[in-house]
Design an enzyme around this catalytic site. Sequence first.
Site, short mmCIF file in Angstrom:
data_model
loop_
_atom_site.label_atom_id
_atom_site.label_comp_id
_atom_site.label_asym_id
_atom_site.label_seq_id
_atom_site.Cartn_x
_atom_site.Cartn_y
_atom_site.Cartn_z
N ASP A 147 0.29 -2.04 4.50
CA ASP A 147 1.53 -1.29 4.72
C ASP A 147 2.68 -2.24 5.05
O ASP A 147 3.85 -1.86 4.96
CB ASP A 147 1.36 -0.32 5.91
CG ASP A 147 0.46 0.86 5.59
OD1 ASP A 147 -0.01 0.96 4.44
OD2 ASP A 147 0.22 1.69 6.50
N GLU A 168 0.83 -0.40 -4.74
CA GLU A 168 -0.33 0.48 -4.93
C GLU A 168 0.17 1.91 -4.97
O GLU A 168 1.02 2.29 -4.14
CB GLU A 168 -1.33 0.30 -3.78
CG GLU A 168 -2.67 0.97 -4.01
CD GLU A 168 -2.92 2.22 -3.20
OE1 GLU A 168 -4.00 2.79 -3.31
OE2 GLU A 168 -2.01 2.68 -2.48
N GLU A 207 -4.32 3.95 -8.24
CA GLU A 207 -5.52 4.63 -7.75
C GLU A 207 -5.56 6.05 -8.30
O GLU A 207 -4.60 6.81 -8.14
CB GLU A 207 -5.55 4.68 -6.21
CG GLU A 207 -6.82 5.41 -5.75
CD GLU A 207 -6.97 5.57 -4.24
OE1 GLU A 207 -6.24 4.90 -3.47
OE2 GLU A 207 -7.84 6.37 -3.85
N ASP A 231 -0.91 6.27 -5.71
CA ASP A 231 -1.98 7.28 -5.81
C ASP A 231 -1.55 8.31 -6.84
O ASP A 231 -0.48 8.91 -6.72
CB ASP A 231 -2.17 7.97 -4.45
CG ASP A 231 -2.60 6.99 -3.38
OD1 ASP A 231 -3.73 6.49 -3.47
OD2 ASP A 231 -1.80 6.70 -2.47
N HIS A 264 0.81 -1.21 0.00
CA HIS A 264 0.00 0.00 0.00
C HIS A 264 0.86 1.28 0.00
O HIS A 264 1.56 1.54 0.97
CB HIS A 264 -0.88 -0.03 1.26
CG HIS A 264 -1.75 1.16 1.44
ND1 HIS A 264 -1.64 2.01 2.52
CD2 HIS A 264 -2.76 1.64 0.69
CE1 HIS A 264 -2.55 2.94 2.44
NE2 HIS A 264 -3.25 2.76 1.34
N ARG A 265 0.80 2.02 -1.09
CA ARG A 265 1.67 3.19 -1.31
C ARG A 265 3.14 2.76 -1.20
O ARG A 265 4.00 3.53 -0.78
CB ARG A 265 1.38 4.32 -0.30
CG ARG A 265 -0.10 4.68 -0.13
CD ARG A 265 -0.34 5.77 0.90
NE ARG A 265 -1.72 5.79 1.35
CZ ARG A 265 -2.17 6.43 2.42
NH1 ARG A 265 -1.34 7.16 3.15
NH2 ARG A 265 -3.44 6.36 2.77
N HIS A 310 -0.36 10.80 -2.14
CA HIS A 310 -1.68 10.46 -1.62
C HIS A 310 -2.57 11.66 -1.32
O HIS A 310 -3.70 11.75 -1.81
CB HIS A 310 -1.54 9.61 -0.35
CG HIS A 310 -2.85 9.26 0.25
ND1 HIS A 310 -3.49 10.07 1.19
CD2 HIS A 310 -3.69 8.21 0.05
CE1 HIS A 310 -4.64 9.52 1.53
NE2 HIS A 310 -4.79 8.39 0.85
N LYS A 346 -6.60 9.36 -7.48
CA LYS A 346 -6.97 10.03 -6.22
C LYS A 346 -7.64 11.35 -6.53
O LYS A 346 -7.06 12.20 -7.22
CB LYS A 346 -5.69 10.22 -5.38
CG LYS A 346 -5.88 10.83 -4.04
CD LYS A 346 -6.80 10.04 -3.14
CE LYS A 346 -6.19 8.85 -2.47
NZ LYS A 346 -7.21 8.00 -1.78
O1 G3P Z 1 -5.83 0.76 -2.17
C1 G3P Z 1 -6.74 1.09 -1.18
C2 G3P Z 1 -6.41 2.32 -0.41
O2 G3P Z 1 -5.27 2.93 -0.91
C3 G3P Z 1 -7.51 3.29 -0.36
O3 G3P Z 1 -7.32 4.29 0.58
O4 G3P Z 1 -6.73 6.52 1.35
O5 G3P Z 1 -5.02 4.75 1.39
O6 G3P Z 1 -5.74 5.76 -0.76
P1 G3P Z 1 -6.14 5.36 0.63
CA CA Z 2 -4.45 4.61 -2.32
#
Ligand code: G3P
Ligand code: CA
Length: 277
Positions: free
Chosen positions: A268, A69, A143, A71, A42-43, A84, A145
Site C-alpha cells: 500500500d 495491482e 488479479e 482487482d 497494491h490496488r 476489490h 477477484k
Molecule cells: O496482490 C495480492 C493481494 O492483492 C491479494 O489480496 O485481498 O488484497 O486482493 P487482496
Molecule cells: Ca488484489
Amino acid sequence: MNKRSILGAGFALSLLFSPFHEALAADSATTGDLRKIDNVAHRGATGYAPENTLAAFDKGVEMKSDYIEIDVQRSKDGELVVIHDTTVDRTTDGTGYIKDLTFEQLRQLDAGSWKGEQFTGEKIPSFSEILDRYRGKTGILIELKAPELYPGIEEQVAQELTQRNLDRPNNEKIIIQSFNFESMKKMNTLLPNVPIGVLTSSKAHTAPEALKEFSAYADYFNPSYGIVTKELVAEVHGLGMKISSWTVRSQEAADFLIEMGVDAIITDYPDYVDPRN
Ligand code: G3P
Ligand code: CA
C-alpha cells in the site's frame, strides 16, 4: 517440466536463428546480475488514495512503482470493472453486489469520499480504461477477484488483452494472478505468453508437491508475507518461478521481505520498498 522451461525452449530456438541473437548476447554481458525488487502498488498507492481508483493508480505511477495491482470483476451487464470487494458497500456510497449492478449504476457511485473529502467523485474504473491509461507507463498486475462468480471472465480478460496486443511475450509488463487456481490454469491455456501468478496465504500450498504442481502453469507463486521464508524463496526459484509477496503496510514488513530475497513486494506504501519514492 515447468512452464518457464517449456516456453523458454521454444523462445531460445527461435532466437538462435534470429538477427537479434548477437545483440541480446551483448546486452546480457553488460547488465550483469544486478538484483532489483519490483515495487507493486497494491490496488494503487492505497496508503495515500482510495484503493482501485484513478487517484490511487496515478499516485502509484507518480511514486515510480514498477506495477499497479488491480482487482477485476464484472457488472450485471457484462462490463469488466476494477474493485476489490464483491460488494460496493465498503468502498463506495452504494450497496449491493457488483454482479447485481449494471455498469451505469456502478459508475454513478462515489468511490473516493470514504477515504477523504478530497477524493469525492472518484469512480469505479473499467478494466479497459485502466489498460488504455496505464499501459506503457507502468506494469499492470491483474488479479481476477472471485472469478467463480463470473463464468467466462477469463475469455473476456484474454480478449481485452489480445485486442491491444498485450498478450505477446514482453507484453509491456502484464501479469495475471488469482486465488482461484483453476481459473489461472485456464488463463495460462488462453494466453500462454502472459505470466501467471497463484495467490495464497495457506502454508499447505508451500509443500514441495503443491509448488511443483503450480510450476506447471504459473510463473509466480505469490504468498502473504506471513508464510515467506528464505527456504521457500529458494524452492520457488528452483522450480523456475518468481515470488511476489503481499500486503506490506509497514516498514518492518518491507525490510523482512527484502531480506528474504523475494522478487516483488506488493504494498500500500511504495515508499517503504524504495525510500526514494
Ligand atoms: O496482490 C495480492 C493481494 O492483492 C491479494 O489480496 O485481498 O488484497 O486482493 P487482496
Ligand atoms: Ca488484489
